[in-house]
Design a protein around this motif. Structure first.
Motif, short mmCIF file in Angstrom:
data_model
loop_
_atom_site.label_atom_id
_atom_site.label_comp_id
_atom_site.label_asym_id
_atom_site.label_seq_id
_atom_site.Cartn_x
_atom_site.Cartn_y
_atom_site.Cartn_z
N PHE A 128 0.92 -0.99 0.18
CA PHE A 128 -0.18 0.08 -0.03
C PHE A 128 1.04 1.37 -0.08
CE2 PHE A 128 -4.29 -1.63 0.93
CZ PHE A 128 -3.93 -3.05 1.17
N LEU A 129 0.60 2.27 -1.14
CA LEU A 129 1.52 3.23 -1.16
C LEU A 129 0.68 4.63 -1.01
CD1 LEU A 129 3.25 2.00 -4.36
CD2 LEU A 129 4.31 1.64 -1.85
N ASP A 130 1.30 5.81 -0.49
CA ASP A 130 0.84 7.03 -0.54
C ASP A 130 0.90 7.59 -1.87
OD1 ASP A 130 3.09 8.11 -0.78
OD2 ASP A 130 3.13 8.88 1.38
N ALA A 131 0.38 8.81 -2.11
CA ALA A 131 0.45 9.40 -3.63
C ALA A 131 1.58 9.73 -3.92
CB ALA A 131 -0.48 10.62 -3.35
N GLN A 132 2.51 9.94 -3.18
CA GLN A 132 4.22 10.23 -3.42
C GLN A 132 4.83 8.81 -3.69
OE1 GLN A 132 2.63 12.13 -0.57
NE2 GLN A 132 2.23 13.54 -2.31
N VAL B 84 -3.95 0.42 7.45
CA VAL B 84 -3.11 1.76 6.84
C VAL B 84 -4.10 2.98 7.04
CG1 VAL B 84 -3.05 2.68 4.56
CG2 VAL B 84 -2.32 0.29 4.88
N LEU B 85 -5.44 2.84 7.29
CA LEU B 85 -6.15 3.93 7.26
C LEU B 85 -5.91 4.37 8.84
CD1 LEU B 85 -9.35 3.01 5.37
CD2 LEU B 85 -7.30 4.64 4.50
N LEU C 66 3.26 2.49 2.75
CA LEU C 66 2.52 2.67 3.95
C LEU C 66 2.14 1.27 4.62
CD1 LEU C 66 -0.40 5.06 2.51
CD2 LEU C 66 1.36 5.84 4.16
N MET D 119 -12.94 -1.53 3.14
CA MET D 119 -12.63 -0.49 3.42
C MET D 119 -13.22 0.80 2.63
SD MET D 119 -8.55 0.22 2.75
CE MET D 119 -8.37 -0.56 1.42
N GLY E 51 -5.44 -3.03 4.89
CA GLY E 51 -6.15 -1.72 4.41
C GLY E 51 -6.78 -0.92 5.55
N LEU F 229 -2.74 6.39 9.02
CA LEU F 229 -2.88 7.71 8.55
C LEU F 229 -3.50 8.54 9.62
CD1 LEU F 229 -3.95 7.02 4.75
CD2 LEU F 229 -1.61 7.72 5.77
N ASP F 230 -4.62 7.96 10.14
CA ASP F 230 -5.30 8.85 11.41
C ASP F 230 -4.19 9.22 12.59
OD1 ASP F 230 -7.46 9.11 9.92
OD2 ASP F 230 -8.74 7.33 11.03
N ARG G 108 -1.63 11.81 11.81
CA ARG G 108 -2.24 13.06 12.45
C ARG G 108 -2.37 13.48 13.63
NH1 ARG G 108 -5.02 11.82 7.39
NH2 ARG G 108 -6.62 10.61 8.42
N ILE H 100 -2.72 3.86 -2.56
CA ILE H 100 -2.28 2.98 -3.98
C ILE H 100 -2.35 1.43 -3.58
CG2 ILE H 100 -0.66 2.38 -5.57
CD1 ILE H 100 0.35 5.37 -5.68
#
Lengths: 211, 68
Positions: free
Chosen positions: A26-30, A54-55, A34, B1, A51, A58-59, A62, B58
């Protein structure tokens, strides 16, 4: 020739630290990693679980600034997702107050790191001394009550322990190893796994009958 | 998800023993399997990153002809 030459992104797997097929990331937009999914279990449920983690990571990212609990949770989940090494996790949680649940998670990740190290030992050398070292490490984890969590680690862990249990005629450890392996193989194990499990059950009955 | 995923499939490396089939044919065969055909996979990493705007992740799958 084992690949089509001159295709775009041909080295991307290796650039992202992967080497095996399949590899699921799983990758971020850059394009930063992840999560490295444990391909020992590629079921929909397992992929959704990764998944969801991963979310969550990300939370937590922050919230982590100024929140020690979130910072520890973030380091734990990132280690669980294969983004950071266990040694990095240890550095990041050093001095942070951990809840009982966080300590338990760290214990599982420590067991995973130990199994990963031992698998490296066996890749380099499969002589009796290496096998003995691996067996001793796995038995020590078992006695401490901390078992690995990743599917790719649980299979060698419980398989080695089953062998140790048979050799030591340790019914309790063999029973746990069989349960651990049954949890991995599920209700419909492959014919080979079913045969191995049946043999272990037979050995367990023999050990228990001899008491 | 719940959040949408931008998806990238990178099926670059193929099997060595391509006797009856060429490597290109093996790639085509893989891309025609239901798991690959029934989802909007993106085969270009830059394009996947472009589609992975804020809040998207992704999902990258690396395989080869003989791997799952």
């Amino acid at each position: 020739m084992s690949r089509i030459e001159d295709r775009k992104d041909d080295t991307l797997l290796y650039d992202l630290g992967g080497s095996e097929h399949p590899t699921i990331l799983f990758l971020d937009a850059q394009g930063a990693v992840l999560a490295r999914h444990d391909t020992g279990d590629c079921s929909v449920a397992a992929l959704e679980a990764t998944g969801a983690k991963v979310l969550r990571s990300l939370d937590l990212a922050r919230k982590a600034e100024g929140d020690a609990g979130a910072r520890a949770d973030l380091a734990i989940v990132r280690c669980d997702l294969g983004v950071i090494e266990f040694s990095d996790l240890e550095s990041e949680i050093e001095g942070l107050p951990l809840t009982a649940e966080q300590q338990k998670s760290v214990g599982v990740l420590r067991a995973d790191a130990t199994v990963a190290d031992m698998m490296q030992v066996l890749r380099r050398n499969r002589d009796d001394a290496a096998k003995r070292l691996v067996a001793e490490e796995f038995v020590a984890l078992y006695r401490a009550g901390t078992h690995p969590g990743r599917t790719g680690h649980r299979l060698p862990y419980w398989t080695v322990l089953a062998g140790q249990a048979v050799a030591a005629k340790d019914a309790a450890m063999l029973r746990d190893a069989i349960a651990g392996l049954r949890a991995i193989h599920g209700p419909e194990p492959s014919p080979r796994a079913a045969a191995q499990l049946a043999e272990m059950e037979k050995r367990l009955q023999e050990i228990e009958a001899a008491k | 998800m719940r959040r949408p995923l931008a998806i990238v499939a990178l099926i670059g490396a193929l099997a060595a023993a391509a006797r009856a089939q060429s490597l290109e044919e093996r790639l085509e065969e893989k891309l025609n399997k239901p798991f690959a055909k029934n989802a909007p996979w993106v085969l270009d990493f830059d394009e996947a990153k472009k589609q992975a705007t804020e809040g998207k992740v992704i999902f990258a799958y690396f395989s080869r002809s003989y791997a799952p």
